[in-house]
Design a protein around this motif. Structure first.
Motif, short mmCIF file in Angstrom:
data_model
loop_
_atom_site.label_atom_id
_atom_site.label_comp_id
_atom_site.label_asym_id
_atom_site.label_seq_id
_atom_site.Cartn_x
_atom_site.Cartn_y
_atom_site.Cartn_z
N GLY A 106 3.86 -5.75 -15.67
CA GLY A 106 3.49 -5.97 -14.27
C GLY A 106 2.99 -4.69 -13.62
O GLY A 106 1.97 -4.68 -12.92
N GLU A 107 3.67 -3.58 -13.88
CA GLU A 107 3.27 -2.30 -13.26
C GLU A 107 1.97 -1.78 -13.87
O GLU A 107 1.15 -1.18 -13.18
CB GLU A 107 4.41 -1.28 -13.38
CG GLU A 107 4.15 0.06 -12.70
CD GLU A 107 3.93 0.00 -11.18
OE1 GLU A 107 4.18 -1.06 -10.56
OE2 GLU A 107 3.51 1.03 -10.62
N ILE A 108 1.76 -2.02 -15.17
CA ILE A 108 0.49 -1.61 -15.80
C ILE A 108 -0.66 -2.37 -15.14
O ILE A 108 -1.69 -1.78 -14.77
CB ILE A 108 0.54 -1.86 -17.33
CG1 ILE A 108 1.47 -0.83 -17.99
CG2 ILE A 108 -0.85 -1.82 -17.95
CD1 ILE A 108 1.85 -1.14 -19.43
N LEU A 109 -0.48 -3.68 -14.94
CA LEU A 109 -1.52 -4.47 -14.29
C LEU A 109 -1.74 -3.99 -12.85
O LEU A 109 -2.88 -3.90 -12.38
CB LEU A 109 -1.14 -5.95 -14.30
CG LEU A 109 -2.14 -6.90 -13.62
CD1 LEU A 109 -3.52 -6.82 -14.29
CD2 LEU A 109 -1.63 -8.33 -13.62
N ASN A 110 -0.66 -3.67 -12.17
CA ASN A 110 -0.75 -3.14 -10.81
C ASN A 110 -1.60 -1.87 -10.75
O ASN A 110 -2.48 -1.71 -9.89
CB ASN A 110 0.68 -2.87 -10.30
CG ASN A 110 0.72 -2.35 -8.89
OD1 ASN A 110 0.03 -2.86 -8.01
ND2 ASN A 110 1.50 -1.31 -8.67
N MET A 111 -1.37 -0.97 -11.71
CA MET A 111 -2.13 0.29 -11.72
C MET A 111 -3.61 0.06 -12.06
O MET A 111 -4.49 0.69 -11.47
CB MET A 111 -1.50 1.28 -12.70
CG MET A 111 -0.19 1.85 -12.19
SD MET A 111 0.42 3.22 -13.20
CE MET A 111 1.24 2.33 -14.49
N VAL B 8 11.55 5.38 -4.51
CA VAL B 8 11.41 4.02 -3.99
C VAL B 8 10.21 3.35 -4.66
O VAL B 8 9.07 3.79 -4.48
CB VAL B 8 11.20 4.03 -2.46
CG1 VAL B 8 11.34 2.62 -1.89
CG2 VAL B 8 12.14 5.00 -1.76
N ASP B 9 10.47 2.34 -5.48
CA ASP B 9 9.38 1.62 -6.15
C ASP B 9 9.95 0.28 -6.61
O ASP B 9 11.08 0.23 -7.09
CB ASP B 9 8.87 2.43 -7.36
CG ASP B 9 7.47 1.99 -7.78
OD1 ASP B 9 6.57 2.84 -7.85
OD2 ASP B 9 7.26 0.78 -8.08
N ASP B 10 9.17 -0.79 -6.47
CA ASP B 10 9.69 -2.09 -6.91
C ASP B 10 9.66 -2.21 -8.44
O ASP B 10 10.28 -3.11 -8.99
CB ASP B 10 8.94 -3.26 -6.26
CG ASP B 10 7.44 -3.23 -6.48
OD1 ASP B 10 6.87 -2.12 -6.59
OD2 ASP B 10 6.82 -4.30 -6.54
N SER B 53 7.75 7.60 -2.65
CA SER B 53 7.68 6.16 -2.39
C SER B 53 6.37 5.49 -2.77
O SER B 53 5.28 6.00 -2.51
CB SER B 53 7.97 5.87 -0.92
OG SER B 53 7.93 4.47 -0.69
N ASP B 54 6.52 4.32 -3.36
CA ASP B 54 5.43 3.39 -3.66
C ASP B 54 4.93 2.80 -2.33
O ASP B 54 5.57 2.95 -1.28
CB ASP B 54 6.05 2.28 -4.53
CG ASP B 54 5.03 1.30 -5.08
OD1 ASP B 54 3.85 1.64 -5.14
OD2 ASP B 54 5.45 0.17 -5.45
N TRP B 55 3.80 2.12 -2.38
CA TRP B 55 3.27 1.44 -1.18
C TRP B 55 3.55 -0.06 -1.26
O TRP B 55 4.23 -0.65 -0.44
CB TRP B 55 1.76 1.71 -1.08
CG TRP B 55 1.07 1.17 0.14
CD1 TRP B 55 1.15 -0.10 0.64
CD2 TRP B 55 0.21 1.89 1.02
NE1 TRP B 55 0.37 -0.21 1.76
CE2 TRP B 55 -0.22 0.99 2.02
CE3 TRP B 55 -0.27 3.21 1.05
CZ2 TRP B 55 -1.10 1.36 3.04
CZ3 TRP B 55 -1.15 3.57 2.05
CH2 TRP B 55 -1.55 2.65 3.05
N ASN B 56 3.00 -0.73 -2.32
CA ASN B 56 3.12 -2.19 -2.43
C ASN B 56 4.48 -2.59 -3.00
O ASN B 56 4.74 -2.41 -4.19
CB ASN B 56 2.01 -2.75 -3.32
CG ASN B 56 0.65 -2.62 -2.66
OD1 ASN B 56 0.49 -2.96 -1.50
ND2 ASN B 56 -0.31 -2.10 -3.39
N MET B 57 5.31 -3.13 -2.13
CA MET B 57 6.65 -3.59 -2.54
C MET B 57 6.98 -4.82 -1.70
O MET B 57 6.53 -4.93 -0.57
CB MET B 57 7.70 -2.51 -2.27
CG MET B 57 7.51 -1.22 -3.04
SD MET B 57 8.75 0.03 -2.65
CE MET B 57 8.22 0.57 -1.02
N PRO B 58 7.80 -5.74 -2.26
CA PRO B 58 8.22 -6.89 -1.45
C PRO B 58 9.17 -6.46 -0.33
O PRO B 58 9.63 -5.32 -0.32
CB PRO B 58 8.94 -7.80 -2.45
CG PRO B 58 9.12 -7.03 -3.70
CD PRO B 58 8.33 -5.78 -3.62
#
Ligand SMILES: [Mg+2]
Lengths: 175, 123
Positions: A106-111, B8-10, B53-58
């Motif tokens: 999922g994270e690979i696809l996100n990047m 912070v990262d989903d 911190s990440d940006w896109n997270m639920p």
């Protein structure tokens, strides 16, 4: 424009917009090389005619904004596990859990999508990212919009193949 | 005294990659949160030297989290680096305006992350 086989096996060629697909191809190479030191070779380009998935582990992300569609990455299970191990820096032979594979793919696809999004800023293909979903299973289908071509790019890494599918079209402007 | 860092990262994969990279710095505590809501809860009773911190997270994304942290006098001055796939110029500007101190685009090399941290903390 680049041409590719139309996937119907009759040697028909169709025109693909390389402005759309190239950012996803370079994004894929960059993510693998920078984060995991893994070289990736681009093999073939074609258009998808069915919804059957290439591998057992697939990540999917819906894209919306100026352009609408989806991007899918699909790996055979063994390659998905090896790739996630490399990203995590886990030693060969050590176990990768199903949860690691799910999250990692999922994270690979996100990047990859994020990289493509940045490269497509200020074009009609600009989109917003969403949270990726990963499916693990056998013989399943993931649909793409009927009226939007779905471009399939085959890549090779660690002597195994995986695919990236991009189905994205600019939103028709409301008059 | 080592640093206390909140990641912070989903994605648990990304949190592990970042945590591993931090080993080359003098860090004595790493805290982790999967979204902005968890991060704010942790920061309510823990003091840290740095937030990555990440940006896109639920639930609460990184941008909203930065804005909330900056509104609270207790967390208004914690150094924050956004580590995200959102790398368009407009996004970087938006995050810095909201109060992020620095910005790193994914994918990144370990060296790039260490450099950003040193730059931000003046190490
Ligand atoms: Mg994320």
């Amino acid at each position: 424009m680049e041409t590719a086989d139309d996937g119907r096996g009759r040697g028909n060629r169709v025109r693909l917009d390389v402005r759309l697909i190239n950012p996803f191809i370079s994004g894929t190479k960059e993510v693998f090389e920078v984060m995991a030191g893994l070289p990736v070779k681009r093999k073939s380009l074609s258009l998808k005619q069915d919804y059957k998935m290439f591998g057992e582990v697939s990540g999917i992300m819906g894209l919306a904004g100026d352009a609408v569609g989806s991007v899918v990455i699909s790996f055979p299970r063994q390659l998905a596990e090896s790739v996630v191990s490399k990203f995590l820096g886990i030693e060969e032979g050590e176990d990768v859990t199903e949860e690691d594979v799910r999250d990692g793919i999922g994270e690979i696809l996100n990047m990859i999508s994020g990289k493509a999004k940045t490269l497509l800023a200020n074009t009609e293909y600009h989109f917003r990212l969403s949270i990726p979903t990963v499916i693990i299973g056998q013989d399943y289908e993931i649909s793409h919009p009927k009226d939007t071509p779905c471009i399939v790019v085959v890549f090779e890494s660690m002597n195994l193949k995986f695919v990236l599918q991009v189905s994205l079209a600019p939103q028709k402007k409301q008059e | 005294m080592g640093l206390k860092v909140l990641i912070v990262d989903d994605s648990s994969t990304m949190r592990r990659i970042i945590a591993k990279t931090l080993k080359s710095l003098d860090v004595d505590e790493i805290l982790q949160a999967a979204d902005g809501v968890d991060a704010i809860m942790i920061l309510n009773d823990k003091k840290v030297d740095l937030v990555l911190s990440d940006w896109n997270m639920p639930r609460m994304n990184g941008l909203r989290m930065v804005k909330k942290l900056r509104e609270n006098p207790d967390t208004a001055s914690i150094p924050i680096i956004m580590v995200t796939t959102e790398a368009e110029r407009a996004s970087v500007v938006e995050a810095i305006k909201a109060g992020a101190n620095n910005y790193l685009a994914k994918p990144f090399t370990p060296d790039a992350l260490i450099k950003k941290i040193k730059e931000t903390l003046h190490l």
